[in-house]
Write an enzyme that holds these catalytic residues in place. Structure first.
Site, PDB file in Angstrom:
ATOM      1  CG  HIS A 236      -8.121   5.811  -6.941  1.00 50.52           C
ATOM      2  ND1 HIS A 236      -7.860   7.060  -6.644  1.00 50.52           N
ATOM      3  CD2 HIS A 236      -7.270   4.971  -6.342  1.00 50.52           C
ATOM      4  CE1 HIS A 236      -6.418   6.931  -6.537  1.00 50.52           C
ATOM      5  NE2 HIS A 236      -6.111   5.724  -6.207  1.00 50.52           N
TER       6      HIS A 236
ATOM      7  CG  HIS B 226     -17.214  -6.612 -17.661  1.00 45.91           C
ATOM      8  ND1 HIS B 226     -16.686  -5.216 -18.119  1.00 45.91           N
ATOM      9  CD2 HIS B 226     -15.908  -7.347 -17.536  1.00 45.91           C
ATOM     10  CE1 HIS B 226     -15.442  -5.392 -18.234  1.00 45.91           C
ATOM     11  NE2 HIS B 226     -15.110  -6.464 -17.994  1.00 45.91           N
TER      12      HIS B 226
ATOM     13  CG  HIS C 163      -9.058  -7.914 -17.813  1.00 50.96           C
ATOM     14  ND1 HIS C 163      -9.179  -8.486 -19.246  1.00 50.96           N
ATOM     15  CD2 HIS C 163     -10.313  -7.593 -17.485  1.00 50.96           C
ATOM     16  CE1 HIS C 163     -10.540  -8.137 -19.645  1.00 50.96           C
ATOM     17  NE2 HIS C 163     -11.033  -7.777 -18.399  1.00 50.96           N
TER      18      HIS C 163
ATOM     19  CD  GLU D 128      -2.655   1.642   0.551  1.00 48.42           C
ATOM     20  OE1 GLU D 128      -3.411   2.839   0.681  1.00 48.42           O
ATOM     21  OE2 GLU D 128      -2.822   0.854  -0.651  1.00 48.42           O
TER      22      GLU D 128
ATOM     23  CG  HIS E  77      -0.882   2.429  -4.769  1.00 50.04           C
ATOM     24  ND1 HIS E  77      -0.842   2.505  -6.290  1.00 50.04           N
ATOM     25  CD2 HIS E  77      -1.872   2.873  -4.532  1.00 50.04           C
ATOM     26  CE1 HIS E  77      -2.034   3.151  -6.725  1.00 50.04           C
ATOM     27  NE2 HIS E  77      -2.512   3.404  -5.728  1.00 50.04           N
TER      28      HIS E  77
END
Length: 376
Positions: free
Chosen positions: A169, A281, A344, A103, A106
């Site tokens: 986000h 989707h 992906h 975290e 990032h």
């Protein structure tokens, strides 16, 4: 009261993370430093998106449950006591030392992008006389966008991974990638010695615009699947739980403002709602695939000799679509493996980059236009 020491430590970390690559770019020969910096930002933002996906998929989004630091510290080592207490209290919970580092790395990468954009603003300001105000105004817009993105990063933590916040986000990160790519491919810093030439623009701007809109919708639907953990709501392919049209609950599935795993009433979200999210989707993927393949084939129809870059981008677009198809199916068939899920997300970001690059060859009119580079 804000922790000024924490902000100072994080600022130093951001300067170190940004300073090392900037020093390398400064010493590297070739294009102007401004051009190299702009493309470096594109590269860094792409990496940030992929690492952000890794953070989410490894369940590290709450590895440090506060913001901007980790238990009020600039790095997990200084917070190791609090992390061990949280891990002992809930061994299978979201807080571990590894997840805390994921975290915080990032966040460090995000701070690096923000710092380099500030450098970009400063350089654009120093070049107002030679390049005009457009680069500076656009760079200030990028700075505003990355600040908004940072705010959503904070809300991702403080609102405990609320799906619409996490999805937004990701969407904002891809918008930032698109805007940075558009900025980097401008001719602001082309030397005046470059010969002005005619450049044909064989792509339809209508088709490129439609492709961008369709891709944006499909990416949001994909983000909505991921942030609601609905990937395995349909564990088979091409059917969903053995049905060609599964039971759906569109209202519950697409109520945007709610907690993770809950519906608007605060109860646990139903399997039908998760199936609906997943199925939407899949269905829209058909429209997205057909639209983008049409654009890719249109780009491949140009002369390979006259428009080699566009020809290659058309091939790249078709290749990325096939990658998305394979990784999307793999996520279902192989029960959401980390590598397929990362690919992906990376593929989606690469598609955004590819479409923005292709927009350079798009025109609202079928005509030959003259591109006049500005002087430095």
């Amino acid at each position: 009261m804000p922790n000024l020491a924490l902000f100072a430590e994080l600022a130093v970390i951001a300067l170190i993370f940004a300073g090392i690559p900037l020093a390398y770019l400064w010493r590297r020969p070739g294009y102007s430093f401004f051009q190299k910096l702009n493309w470096f930002l594109v590269f860094m933002t792409f990496d940030l998106i992929v690492f952000g996906a890794f953070t989410r998929l490894s369940d590290s989004g709450l590895g440090c449950p506060d913001w901007p630091g980790c238990y009020g510290n600039s790095n997990p080592w200084h917070a190791i006591g609090d992390i061990q207490l949280a891990e002992n209290a809930m061994p299978s919970g979201p807080v571990t030392l590894l997840k805390a580092w994921i975290e915080m790395i990032h966040r460090y990468l995000a701070m690096t992008v923000g710092t380099v954009i500030i450098v970009q603003v400063i350089i654009a300001w120093t070049k107002v006389k030679s390049l005009g105000k457009e680069p500076l105004i656009a760079s200030l817009g990028l700075l505003a966008l990355v600040c908004i993105q940072g705010a959503f990063g904070a809300w991702t933590v403080t609102l405990k991974l609320q799906p619409i916040i996490v999805s937004t986000h990701l969407i904002l990160a891809l918008c930032l990638l698109a805007c940075l790519t558009l900025y980097a491919q401008q001719t602001w810093s082309i030397p005046s010695s470059v010969i002005v030439s005619l450049r044909q623009k064989p792509l339809s701007a209508w088709l490129v615009s439609l492709a961008l809109v369709v891709l944006g919708i499909q990416i949001f639907l994909g983000a909505w699947v991921s942030t609601n953990y609905a990937v395995l709501a349909c564990p088979d392919f091409p059917s969903c739980n053995g049905a060609w049209w599964p039971d759906t609950n569109w209202h519950e599935g697409f109520t945007l403002w709610r907690e993770l795993g809950k519906n608007a009433a605060g109860d646990y979200i139903t399997p039908n709602a998760l199936q609906t999210i997943h199925w939407a989707h899949r269905l829209f993927a058909i429209a997205a695939f057909l639209t983008l393949v049409t654009l890719g084939l249109s780009a491949r129809s140009v002369s390979r000799t006259a428009q080699p870059d566009l020809y290659r981008l058309g091939g790249l677009l078709i290749g990325l679509l096939l990658l998305q198809l394979l990784t999307g199916i793999s996520n279902v068939v192989f029960q959401w493996p980390l590598l397929a899920a990362l690919l992906h997300t990376a593929g989606a970001a690469a598609l955004v980059y590819c479409l923005v690059r292709m927009s350079n060859w798009a025109s609202w009119k079928t005509a030959i236009q003259i591109k006049m580079p500005k002087r430095l």
